[in-house]
Design an enzyme around this catalytic site. Structure first.
Site, PDB file in Angstrom:
ATOM      1  N   CYS A   1       0.833  -1.206   0.000  1.00 14.87           N
ATOM      2  CA  CYS A   1       0.000   0.000   0.000  1.00 14.87           C
ATOM      3  C   CYS A   1       0.866   1.254   0.000  1.00 14.87           C
ATOM      4  O   CYS A   1       1.726   1.412   0.874  1.00 14.87           O
ATOM      5  CB  CYS A   1      -0.909  -0.016   1.227  1.00 14.87           C
ATOM      6  SG  CYS A   1      -1.771   1.540   1.540  1.00 14.87           S
TER       7      CYS A   1
ATOM      8  N   TYR B   1      -5.446   7.201  -8.718  1.00 14.29           N
ATOM      9  CA  TYR B   1      -6.671   6.491  -8.335  1.00 14.29           C
ATOM     10  C   TYR B   1      -7.881   7.101  -9.033  1.00 14.29           C
ATOM     11  O   TYR B   1      -8.826   6.397  -9.418  1.00 14.29           O
ATOM     12  CB  TYR B   1      -6.864   6.536  -6.819  1.00 14.29           C
ATOM     13  CG  TYR B   1      -5.958   5.599  -6.064  1.00 14.29           C
ATOM     14  CD1 TYR B   1      -6.396   4.344  -5.671  1.00 14.29           C
ATOM     15  CD2 TYR B   1      -4.654   5.967  -5.743  1.00 14.29           C
ATOM     16  CE1 TYR B   1      -5.574   3.471  -4.975  1.00 14.29           C
ATOM     17  CE2 TYR B   1      -3.816   5.115  -5.060  1.00 14.29           C
ATOM     18  CZ  TYR B   1      -4.275   3.870  -4.674  1.00 14.29           C
ATOM     19  OH  TYR B   1      -3.448   3.001  -3.998  1.00 14.29           O
TER      20      TYR B   1
END
Length: 317
Positions: free
Chosen positions: A56, A187
């Site tokens: 992450c 994103y």
């Protein structure tokens, strides 16, 4: 982030920034910077465990800052595996599938111990109070901020000044643009729910990437001659760019390797202790290509690119 349908048809991506706002501060006093909306916890060596998956980018920055500051013996590190289900990140890299310090199989257990039935995402990075097994905070921008400002008594000798006072105002502006346009911008491209949302996100991302390419033409790091928090925050996105964001998130105007200044800069950081040794491309690819089943329903993880290119000379010394 927990698994869900990331791509919502007809909508643009919007990140939920509502985190547990607790802070760990020296003497549990009111901090000099930032909001205090939750509880204050005292700085105590050995009390807390940073739970952060290397897959992450938001968690990876906390791992990097912890090592840069020399806090490895002060705050322990738990690393969940790269994939997770709808419920939680899991400790499938550890023997028996349990974190060896917290004794839990799922990070969700620490969240529920503090907040029974916690309904928001089970996110990393998270700091857990080892004596109680309870979540302290998952507010990722403030975790790294406080590792620098509040844990100074325990920094290693010669630790970098990640928040130089004379550059702090400009650095905050640079980091805000990096967050909105690049860290979150990839994103916004990948989880766009319409062509219009994607086109707008793509344009915003590449305006920012061009700005960074130009900024790095005449300075080694974002703020000058020394590494700062701004570099950490940009690096974790750049490290994932060609392996994931270029194809998986459709950020494909150019590869990172085709941007001379950004690519040299990224390799410069990668070859600096704390950065490359905390970057695991196999975990990164496994996370994105397996967890994002609405984008990659086959679950096939690509073989490339070759990580050896990150060790080639960067020429920025």
């Amino acid at each position: 982030m927990s698994e869900e349908k990331y791509v919502k048809k007809g909508q643009e991506f919007s990140r939920d920034m509502n985190y547990v706002p607790d802070r760990i501060t020296k003497g549990a006093r009111r901090p000099e910077h930032g909001p205090v909306a939750g509880e204050l916890w005292p700085v105590e060596p050995g009390r807390y465990r940073l739970v952060a998956a290397k897959a992450c980018p938001w968690a990876n920055r906390a791992i990097i800052v912890r090592q840069l500051l020399g806090l490895e013996d002060v705050i322990s590190l738990g690393t969940p595996g790269p994939t997770h289900d709808q419920r939680s990140w899991t400790f499938d890299l550890d023997p028996g599938g349990r974190d060896p310090v917290l004794g839990i199989e799922r990070l969700q257990e620490a969240y529920f111990k503090r907040f029974p039935g916690y309904e928001r995402g089970i996110t990393v990075p998270a700091i857990v109070d080892v004596p109680t097994g309870e979540l302290v905070t998952n507010d990722f921008p403030w975790i790294t901020h406080d590792l620098y400002f509040e844990w100074r008594d325990y920094h290693r000798e010669g630790a970098p000044d990640l928040w130089p006072e004379d550059l702090r105002e400009e650095m905050e502006e640079v980091m805000q643009r990096i967050f909105t346009e690049v860290n979150n911008g990839v994103y916004r491209c990948g989880f766009a729910g319409s062509q219009e949302a994607y086109d707008a996100a793509y344009e915003r991302l590449w305006v920012a990437m061009d700005w960074l390419e130009e900024r790095l033409a005449d300075r080694r790091y974002l703020m000058g001659d020394a590494i700062t928090e701004a570099d950490v925050r940009l690096f974790t996105t750049l490290a994932r760019f060609d392996a994931v964001y270029h194809g998986h998130f459709k950020c494909n105007r150019q590869k990172l390797t085709e941007l001379p200044n950004l690519w040299g800069y990224a390799r410069d950081l990668f070859q600096t202790p704390g950065f490359g040794d905390n970057t695991d491309f196999e975990q990164i690819k496994a996370h994105y290509y397996v967890v994002h089943s609405d984008i990659n329903p086959s679950g096939i993880v690509p073989a490339g690119p070759d990580p050896a290119v990150w060790l080639t000379p960067h020429g920025r010394g």
